[in-house]
Each structure stands twice: as structure tokens, then as C-alpha cells.
Design a protein around this motif. Structure first.
Motif, PDB file in Angstrom:
ATOM      1  N   ALA A  25     -59.710  70.149  39.826  1.00 29.76           N
ATOM      2  CA  ALA A  25     -58.249  70.141  39.718  1.00 29.76           C
ATOM      3  C   ALA A  25     -57.596  71.341  40.399  1.00 29.76           C
ATOM      4  O   ALA A  25     -56.716  71.167  41.255  1.00 29.76           O
ATOM      5  N   PRO A  26     -57.991  72.595  40.081  1.00 29.19           N
ATOM      6  CA  PRO A  26     -57.351  73.726  40.780  1.00 29.19           C
ATOM      7  C   PRO A  26     -57.633  73.731  42.278  1.00 29.19           C
ATOM      8  O   PRO A  26     -56.784  74.162  43.067  1.00 29.19           O
ATOM      9  N   TYR A  27     -58.798  73.244  42.665  1.00 29.81           N
ATOM     10  CA  TYR A  27     -59.098  73.218  44.101  1.00 29.81           C
ATOM     11  C   TYR A  27     -58.184  72.237  44.827  1.00 29.81           C
ATOM     12  O   TYR A  27     -57.653  72.558  45.904  1.00 29.81           O
ATOM     13  N   LEU A  28     -57.984  71.049  44.273  1.00 28.99           N
ATOM     14  CA  LEU A  28     -57.121  70.061  44.910  1.00 28.99           C
ATOM     15  C   LEU A  28     -55.677  70.553  44.986  1.00 28.99           C
ATOM     16  O   LEU A  28     -54.981  70.313  45.980  1.00 28.99           O
ATOM     17  N   ARG A  29     -55.209  71.251  43.957  1.00 25.12           N
ATOM     18  CA  ARG A  29     -53.840  71.775  43.986  1.00 25.12           C
ATOM     19  C   ARG A  29     -53.703  72.850  45.067  1.00 25.12           C
ATOM     20  O   ARG A  29     -52.702  72.891  45.793  1.00 25.12           O
ATOM     21  N   ALA A  30     -54.691  73.723  45.165  1.00 25.84           N
ATOM     22  CA  ALA A  30     -54.655  74.760  46.199  1.00 25.84           C
ATOM     23  C   ALA A  30     -54.722  74.146  47.594  1.00 25.84           C
ATOM     24  O   ALA A  30     -54.024  74.577  48.522  1.00 25.84           O
ATOM     25  N   LEU A  31     -55.556  73.118  47.762  1.00 29.46           N
ATOM     26  CA  LEU A  31     -55.680  72.446  49.052  1.00 29.46           C
ATOM     27  C   LEU A  31     -54.374  71.760  49.433  1.00 29.46           C
ATOM     28  O   LEU A  31     -53.922  71.854  50.582  1.00 29.46           O
ATOM     29  N   SER A  32     -53.745  71.068  48.474  1.00 25.58           N
ATOM     30  CA  SER A  32     -52.484  70.379  48.736  1.00 25.58           C
ATOM     31  C   SER A  32     -51.399  71.372  49.156  1.00 25.58           C
ATOM     32  O   SER A  32     -50.645  71.113  50.100  1.00 25.58           O
ATOM     33  N   ALA A  33     -51.328  72.505  48.472  1.00 24.49           N
ATOM     34  CA  ALA A  33     -50.317  73.515  48.820  1.00 24.49           C
ATOM     35  C   ALA A  33     -50.557  74.077  50.212  1.00 24.49           C
ATOM     36  O   ALA A  33     -49.609  74.331  50.973  1.00 24.49           O
ATOM     37  N   GLU A  34     -51.817  74.264  50.573  1.00 26.07           N
ATOM     38  CA  GLU A  34     -52.142  74.795  51.904  1.00 26.07           C
ATOM     39  C   GLU A  34     -51.801  73.797  53.002  1.00 26.07           C
ATOM     40  O   GLU A  34     -51.297  74.170  54.067  1.00 26.07           O
ATOM     41  N   LEU A  35     -52.068  72.512  52.759  1.00 31.08           N
ATOM     42  CA  LEU A  35     -51.800  71.497  53.773  1.00 31.08           C
ATOM     43  C   LEU A  35     -50.308  71.270  53.973  1.00 31.08           C
ATOM     44  O   LEU A  35     -49.871  70.969  55.088  1.00 31.08           O
ATOM     45  N   GLU A  36     -49.507  71.390  52.921  1.00 31.34           N
ATOM     46  CA  GLU A  36     -48.068  71.142  53.023  1.00 31.34           C
ATOM     47  C   GLU A  36     -47.417  72.044  54.048  1.00 31.34           C
ATOM     48  O   GLU A  36     -46.502  71.635  54.763  1.00 31.34           O
ATOM     49  N   GLY A  37     -47.873  73.289  54.148  1.00 32.64           N
ATOM     50  CA  GLY A  37     -47.233  74.223  55.053  1.00 32.64           C
ATOM     51  C   GLY A  37     -47.494  73.932  56.519  1.00 32.64           C
ATOM     52  O   GLY A  37     -46.612  74.140  57.351  1.00 32.64           O
ATOM     53  N   ARG A  38     -48.700  73.435  56.848  1.00 36.54           N
ATOM     54  CA  ARG A  38     -49.056  73.235  58.263  1.00 36.54           C
ATOM     55  C   ARG A  38     -49.066  71.777  58.668  1.00 36.54           C
ATOM     56  O   ARG A  38     -48.681  71.446  59.789  1.00 36.54           O
ATOM     57  N   PHE A  39     -49.494  70.883  57.781  1.00 36.60           N
ATOM     58  CA  PHE A  39     -49.580  69.458  58.099  1.00 36.60           C
ATOM     59  C   PHE A  39     -48.798  68.659  57.053  1.00 36.60           C
ATOM     60  O   PHE A  39     -49.388  68.163  56.089  1.00 36.60           O
ATOM     61  N   PRO A  40     -47.497  68.549  57.233  1.00 38.62           N
ATOM     62  CA  PRO A  40     -46.705  67.786  56.246  1.00 38.62           C
ATOM     63  C   PRO A  40     -47.132  66.322  56.151  1.00 38.62           C
ATOM     64  O   PRO A  40     -47.014  65.710  55.092  1.00 38.62           O
ATOM     65  N   ASP A  41     -47.632  65.765  57.251  1.00 40.28           N
ATOM     66  CA  ASP A  41     -48.180  64.407  57.232  1.00 40.28           C
ATOM     67  C   ASP A  41     -49.686  64.500  57.017  1.00 40.28           C
ATOM     68  O   ASP A  41     -50.444  64.813  57.942  1.00 40.28           O
ATOM     69  N   HIS A  42     -50.122  64.248  55.797  1.00 47.50           N
ATOM     70  CA  HIS A  42     -51.540  64.364  55.488  1.00 47.50           C
ATOM     71  C   HIS A  42     -51.881  63.479  54.301  1.00 47.50           C
ATOM     72  O   HIS A  42     -51.005  62.969  53.587  1.00 47.50           O
ATOM     73  N   GLU A  43     -53.172  63.297  54.111  1.00 46.50           N
ATOM     74  CA  GLU A  43     -53.695  62.608  52.943  1.00 46.50           C
ATOM     75  C   GLU A  43     -54.965  63.316  52.499  1.00 46.50           C
ATOM     76  O   GLU A  43     -55.725  63.825  53.321  1.00 46.50           O
ATOM     77  N   ILE A  44     -55.174  63.368  51.201  1.00 49.87           N
ATOM     78  CA  ILE A  44     -56.397  63.915  50.622  1.00 49.87           C
ATOM     79  C   ILE A  44     -57.145  62.749  49.987  1.00 49.87           C
ATOM     80  O   ILE A  44     -56.666  62.149  49.020  1.00 49.87           O
ATOM     81  N   VAL A  45     -58.287  62.405  50.546  1.00 49.11           N
ATOM     82  CA  VAL A  45     -59.067  61.263  50.081  1.00 49.11           C
ATOM     83  C   VAL A  45     -60.251  61.787  49.270  1.00 49.11           C
ATOM     84  O   VAL A  45     -61.106  62.505  49.800  1.00 49.11           O
ATOM     85  N   VAL A  46     -60.287  61.424  47.998  1.00 50.27           N
ATOM     86  CA  VAL A  46     -61.357  61.846  47.098  1.00 50.27           C
ATOM     87  C   VAL A  46     -62.133  60.615  46.645  1.00 50.27           C
ATOM     88  O   VAL A  46     -61.552  59.658  46.139  1.00 50.27           O
ATOM     89  N   VAL A  47     -63.443  60.651  46.839  1.00 51.22           N
ATOM     90  CA  VAL A  47     -64.316  59.568  46.390  1.00 51.22           C
ATOM     91  C   VAL A  47     -65.100  60.065  45.188  1.00 51.22           C
ATOM     92  O   VAL A  47     -65.820  61.066  45.285  1.00 51.22           O
TER      93      VAL A  47
END
Length: 351
Positions: A25-47
Motif C-alpha cells: 500500500a505505501p509503495y503504490l501510493r509513493a509510486l502514484s505520486a511520483e508518476l503524477e508529476g512526470r507522466f500524467p497519462d499513466h496506469e499502474i497494473v498490479v497482478v
């Protein structure tokens, strides 16, 4: 004059997890925050690879407050690379990055994606963290395997096979039609033939997937080489010819001795040596042929690589607007290229 907005490629970050624990959970939140700044168009796919620690329930909760998060749940546990293949089959990005949660820093993920967005087709993330080497044999076997792979496939592969990799869409499209792509997943970028670069970074911790047994590692490495090239069959052919030649020489020697020597005392060395050599040769041949027959048998069954039992998409999915890529938008942003349309269209049809 109408100003065309700066184009940023669509980024897909794909990971496959099994029993990741509370750190997901904390890793996904940190990853999402990092991606928002540089790649506003993105998806995080978790299997979720059939986790038994409550990961499915955590993901169902996380998908409600982390934007652009997509979760897929495997019905039955499969190999790590097969689970990762399930996520790759669903992603639509112009840039695709594969990672391991809790291991690869979010800033390193963005840096690798930036390099691909800048024109490099393949980026291998190289962990340069100084950690004590608990297993001396593994690096040695890794170098031997790397040499064998390069010799058999004629493909350029950096020393060591790294978990974090970033590729462009045109590289990614080259392996989508391969039936056993899960077996070749770690070397598919190399087999694509596109140039690559290595990106040094420091991992957050050691990968939990490196604890595989020696026998399991050897089997995986051998399977990868046999799947990527038919060269081992040629090796078996050469060994067979060599064994036949040795046997022929020994037969001629026996004939000469029988004709020229009156009293012959058979020695156990002259008999045991060629027999042992031929036994080794034919054992190697049978092992290689057995592995090929096994792969053919598994592919002939037509079984799916994986089965997805459920999937969830974040309600705050800002990438949905990008699914409608018109020809006008492609004209405005030539960097989308011809490869973007089919991928995005396929995703739209999937939804």
C-alpha cells in the motif's frame, strides 16, 4: 496560431506480486505520486498471483483512492514471469516498465521511463547496491549462463538479468504474438534486436524472488536457452557425431588387434572408457531432446498461460480520455506513431 501542447507518452508500470504484505500500500501510493508529476497519462497494473495474505482485499481498497490503478487477480498461482505476462497483456502504454513492489524506487522507475521516452528502446535497471554476497556460486553460474545464451541466440544481453526493465511500444509489440513468451520474458528485450542501455540505481531492498533454489534456477536458465534457440539441438547433433566417431575408431582398433595380436587379454580400461564417454554423450542428447519434447507437449495442449478470476479499475482513471486517439490527435503528435493506435484500440475493445 494554436499552440500544440507538449506530448508526454502514456506510461504503463506493471508488477506481479504474491504475498507482498503491508508494504504494498505505501509503495503504490509513493509510486502514484511520483508518476503524477512526470507522466500524467499513466496506469499502474498490479497482478495478484493468488496471494494468501489478504493482498486481494488490500487491492480492492486501494483501487478506490489511488488513481489509474488496475488490479488483476490470478485464479491459480503461476510462475512469477507468467503472472507478470498477465499484466503485460493488459497494458496499453507507449512506454512499459516492469518492476517489483518494495524493491525498485519510484524515482528510478520514472528515470527509466524518461530514458525510453527520450528515444532509447530498451533500458535495463542495474542494481548497484553493495550487499554481502551470500551465494558465491550464483554469480559464477550467471556468467556461464549469459555466455551460453549469447552464443546460442546471437543476442546482446548485459551481464545479469535484471527485474526492472523499460521498453518502448515498438519493442513490446515484437513479442506479443509469441506463445511461450512467459518462459522468455526476461530475455525478450534482447531477442527483439533493438539497442539497449543500462541504468544504475540502488534498490530499496533485496528482491524476495532471488531466493530460488539452485536446482530451480538451473532449470529456469536451461529452459530459457532451449526456448530461445535451436542451437542446443545442433550441439546434440555434434555430440552424437563425435560419439559415433569415437565408437568407430574403437571398433577399428578392436579389428586391428584381432588380426595382428595372437593373444589378446581384454582390459577393463579400454572397455570402460569409451562406454562411459558414450553414456555421457547420449545422456546429454536425451536430456536436451526430452526438454524440447516437453515444451512441444505443453504447447500442443493449448492451455492458457494464466486465468484471470477478477479485475478492478480505479474510478479515478484519468487515462480513459487517452483511449480515444483520433487521427487528428496523431497528426498533432507524430511521436504517437502507428504503434500507439492498435494498442489503445485493443484496450478500449477489452473494456
Amino acid at each position: 496560431m494554436k499552440r500544440v501542447p507538449e506530448f508526454t507518452p502514456f506510461l504503463s508500470v506493471v508488477m506481479a506480486e504474491c504475498d507482498p504484505g503491508d508494504e504494498l500500500a505505501p509503495y503504490l501510493r509513493a509510486l502514484s505520486a511520483e508518476l503524477e508529476g512526470r507522466f500524467p497519462d499513466h496506469e499502474i497494473v498490479v497482478v495478484d498471483n493468488a496471494s494468501s495474505d489478504g493482498t486481494a482485499d488490500r487491492l480492492r481498497s486501494l483501487v478506490l483512492d489511488i488513481p489509474n490503478l488496475q488490479c488483476f487477480f490470478i485464479a491459480r498461482h503461476v510462475k512469477d514471469d507468467t503472472a507478470l505476462t498477465a499484466g503485460l497483456d493488459q497494458c496499453i502504454g507507449d512506454v512499459v516498465v516492469t518492476i517489483e513492489a518494495g524493491v525498485d524506487p519510484p524515482e528510478a522507475v520514472v528515470r527509466a521511463a524518461d530514458i525510453v521516452a527520450g528515444g532509447t528502446d530498451i533500458v535495463y535497471g542495474k542494481d548497484e547496491t553493495n550487499r554481502p554476497k551470500s551465494r558465491i556460486l550464483y554469480p559464477v553460474l550467471g556468467r556461464i549462463w549469459g555466455w551460453a545464451f549469447r552464443r546460442s541466440s546471437r543476442a546482446e544481453l548485459p551481464q545479469g538479468v535484471f527485474a526492472m526493465r523499460a521498453v518502448s511500444r515498438r519493442v513490446f509489440n515484437t513479442w506479443m504474438g509469441i506463445a511461450d513468451r512467459d518462459r522468455l520474458l526476461r530475455v525478450l528485450p534482447a531477442l527483439s534486436g533493438f539497442p539497449y542501455t543500462e541504468m544504475p540505481y540502488e534498490a530499496l531492498r533485496s528482491s524476495s524472488r532471488r531466493g530460488k533454489s539452485l536446482l530451480g534456477s538451473l532449470r529456469t536458465g536451461a529452459g530459457t536457452i532451449l526456448s530461445s534457440s535451436a542451437a542446443p539441438l545442433r550441439v546434440a547433433y555434434v555430440l552424437g557425431l563425435l560419439g559415433a566417431f569415437v565408437n568407430l575408431v574403437f571398433a577399428i582398433y578392436i579389428l586391428v588387434v584381432a588380426l595382428l595380436v595372437e593373444e589378446v587379454v581384454p582390459g577393463w580400461i579400454s572397455l570402460a572408457a569409451p562406454v562411459a564417454f558414450l553414456a555421457v554423450v547420449f545422456s546429454i542428447i536425451l536430456a536436451i531432446l526430452a526438454e524440447y519434447v516437453f515444451q512441444i507437449a505443453m504447447q500442443s495442449k493449448g492451455w492458457p498461460l494464466y486465468r484471470i478470476s477478477d479485475e478492478l479499475t480505479s474510478p479515478a482513471a484519468t487515462f480513459r480520455e487517452r483511449l480515444n486517439v483520433s487521427e487528428e490527435k496523431k497528426d498533432e503528435h507524430p511521436s504517437l506513431g502507428d504503434d500507439a493506435g492498435p494498442a489503445l484500440g485493443a484496450k478500449q475493445e477489452h473494456e
